[in-house]
Design an enzyme around this catalytic site. Sequence first.
Site, mmCIF file in Angstrom:
data_model
loop_
_atom_site.group_PDB
_atom_site.id
_atom_site.type_symbol
_atom_site.label_atom_id
_atom_site.label_comp_id
_atom_site.label_asym_id
_atom_site.label_seq_id
_atom_site.Cartn_x
_atom_site.Cartn_y
_atom_site.Cartn_z
ATOM 1 N N SER A 96 -3.206 5.164 6.031
ATOM 2 C CA SER A 96 -4.238 5.741 5.165
ATOM 3 C C SER A 96 -4.666 7.112 5.686
ATOM 4 O O SER A 96 -4.759 7.331 6.897
ATOM 5 C CB SER A 96 -5.457 4.815 5.100
ATOM 6 O OG SER A 96 -5.112 3.583 4.495
ATOM 7 N N GLY A 97 -4.936 8.035 4.763
ATOM 8 C CA GLY A 97 -5.424 9.350 5.136
ATOM 9 C C GLY A 97 -4.349 10.389 5.377
ATOM 10 O O GLY A 97 -4.662 11.541 5.701
ATOM 11 N N LEU A 98 -3.077 10.024 5.209
ATOM 12 C CA LEU A 98 -1.991 10.982 5.450
ATOM 13 C C LEU A 98 -1.708 11.865 4.235
ATOM 14 O O LEU A 98 -0.970 12.843 4.343
ATOM 15 C CB LEU A 98 -0.714 10.242 5.862
ATOM 16 C CG LEU A 98 -0.663 9.758 7.308
ATOM 17 C CD1 LEU A 98 0.593 8.937 7.555
ATOM 18 C CD2 LEU A 98 -0.690 10.940 8.267
ATOM 19 N N GLY A 99 -2.247 11.507 3.082
ATOM 20 C CA GLY A 99 -2.075 12.351 1.903
ATOM 21 C C GLY A 99 -1.026 11.886 0.922
ATOM 22 O O GLY A 99 -0.439 12.701 0.202
ATOM 23 N N LYS A 100 -0.790 10.576 0.870
ATOM 24 C CA LYS A 100 0.217 10.050 -0.075
ATOM 25 C C LYS A 100 -0.187 10.343 -1.521
ATOM 26 O O LYS A 100 0.641 10.756 -2.332
ATOM 27 C CB LYS A 100 0.387 8.539 0.133
ATOM 28 C CG LYS A 100 0.924 8.147 1.493
ATOM 29 C CD LYS A 100 1.141 6.656 1.605
ATOM 30 C CE LYS A 100 -0.165 5.870 1.560
ATOM 31 N NZ LYS A 100 -1.069 6.175 2.682
ATOM 32 N N SER A 101 -1.463 10.118 -1.830
ATOM 33 C CA SER A 101 -1.934 10.355 -3.199
ATOM 34 C C SER A 101 -1.865 11.839 -3.556
ATOM 35 O O SER A 101 -1.526 12.198 -4.695
ATOM 36 C CB SER A 101 -3.370 9.839 -3.363
ATOM 37 O OG SER A 101 -3.421 8.434 -3.210
ATOM 38 N N ASP B 120 -1.769 3.711 -4.641
ATOM 39 C CA ASP B 120 -2.580 2.862 -3.760
ATOM 40 C C ASP B 120 -2.057 1.430 -3.684
ATOM 41 O O ASP B 120 -1.816 0.910 -2.603
ATOM 42 C CB ASP B 120 -4.049 2.865 -4.188
ATOM 43 C CG ASP B 120 -4.945 2.316 -3.080
ATOM 44 O OD1 ASP B 120 -4.701 2.657 -1.903
ATOM 45 O OD2 ASP B 120 -5.857 1.541 -3.377
ATOM 46 N N ARG C 140 17.088 15.160 12.726
ATOM 47 C CA ARG C 140 17.215 16.578 12.410
ATOM 48 C C ARG C 140 18.472 16.891 11.611
ATOM 49 O O ARG C 140 18.515 17.864 10.870
ATOM 50 C CB ARG C 140 17.211 17.401 13.705
ATOM 51 C CG ARG C 140 15.933 17.225 14.515
ATOM 52 C CD ARG C 140 15.875 18.171 15.683
ATOM 53 N NE ARG C 140 15.819 19.564 15.252
ATOM 54 C CZ ARG C 140 15.728 20.595 16.098
ATOM 55 N NH1 ARG C 140 15.690 20.371 17.404
ATOM 56 N NH2 ARG C 140 15.693 21.832 15.639
ATOM 57 N N GLU D 90 -7.211 7.806 -6.467
ATOM 58 C CA GLU D 90 -8.330 8.262 -5.640
ATOM 59 C C GLU D 90 -7.878 9.444 -4.789
ATOM 60 O O GLU D 90 -6.928 9.337 -4.011
ATOM 61 C CB GLU D 90 -8.821 7.138 -4.725
ATOM 62 C CG GLU D 90 -9.970 7.563 -3.828
ATOM 63 C CD GLU D 90 -10.172 6.641 -2.627
ATOM 64 O OE1 GLU D 90 -10.934 7.020 -1.724
ATOM 65 O OE2 GLU D 90 -9.544 5.573 -2.586
ATOM 66 N N HIS E 13 0.851 -1.193 0.000
ATOM 67 C CA HIS E 13 0.000 0.000 0.000
ATOM 68 C C HIS E 13 0.886 1.242 0.000
ATOM 69 O O HIS E 13 1.737 1.405 0.869
ATOM 70 C CB HIS E 13 -0.904 0.001 1.234
ATOM 71 C CG HIS E 13 -1.706 1.257 1.385
ATOM 72 N ND1 HIS E 13 -2.672 1.625 0.475
ATOM 73 C CD2 HIS E 13 -1.669 2.236 2.329
ATOM 74 C CE1 HIS E 13 -3.211 2.768 0.855
ATOM 75 N NE2 HIS E 13 -2.622 3.163 1.974
#
Length: 333
Positions: free
Chosen positions: A172-177, A194, A261, A220, A155
């Site tokens: 999921s939902g972190l903004g990879k796409s 995806d 860092r 998506e 994924h």
Amino acid sequence: MIFDQKGIRKRSITVAYFYNTISQKCCDLKLRRVNNVDEQKRRIYERDLHRPGLALAGFTNLFTYKRVQIFGNTETRFLNHLDDEKERNRLFENFVRFKIPCIILTSNNKLPESLIEMATRAEIPVYSTRCSSTKAIYNITDFLDDQFSIYQQYHGSMVDVYGVGVLLVGKSGLGKSEVALDLIERGHGLVADDAVVIRRKGESTTLMARRNNIIDHFMEIRGLGVVDMKANFGIRAIREQKEVQVVAELMHWDSDTEYERLGLDAKSTKILGVELPLVQLPILPGKNITVIIEVVALNFLLKRYSNYVAAEALHSRISQVINSERTNFDGDE
């Protein structure tokens, strides 16, 4: 991030699949059918090929018959120059009694019609190519290496940034796409979104990423829906495959976690047993992840081709200044 190291490998492929697929992917080979048999009944179990010199002469004790059999100049001339037709038929009949996947005649070589009929009765497909044995073996081995390679689906999003293959992973939902979309808009290429299929050929340490054939180049975007990247951005925005060179993991910001860092302690991860550099990027409001991914790719290129690491250069400069001031201080005393 821990990746599943257990890859999937095909146990076998049908000769029909082999012929149809290699004919499409390898135009130089130009395989032609010499006889008509049911190719679905024959299966290829090994990626290695075999030149059956001794087996044709009658020594079959160590005959690797499950491999594709290559008939080059040596094999065909041996059979064609046997004066005794009965002996030739006997030797070839002894050869085709094994469950051979198929026979490939290279350099436009031909076998006597009687031998082709024997192969047909034994339901062994026979093909011909104009390529030399060396070229045919190279192309077929490369194809079978790919077919029998270890692969796994992960994924994430796979992008080509300045020629560097970057695998974006994270929950999921972190903004990879969205990051991948932004990179494409900036002129970089999308390999997969995806579902990323990663393959490792044989003992090679090279990992190749491709798209899932069903998802193709659809993406998506939450709140927008499904976007066809090829239709929207054109052929320049997509890549058929790309080597995985860097893994960038997007993470939720956690105030209790100490993030890198300076970059002196390089992290790594493993995919299918191959070690890859890992960059962990915490997500914060206002943080431009797209530009950071571009810098990750540029840093990789600097390190690979110039052996330059900015953190090490800064560390060296600071150490020189400290040592210089210490020397001056000791001199004043």
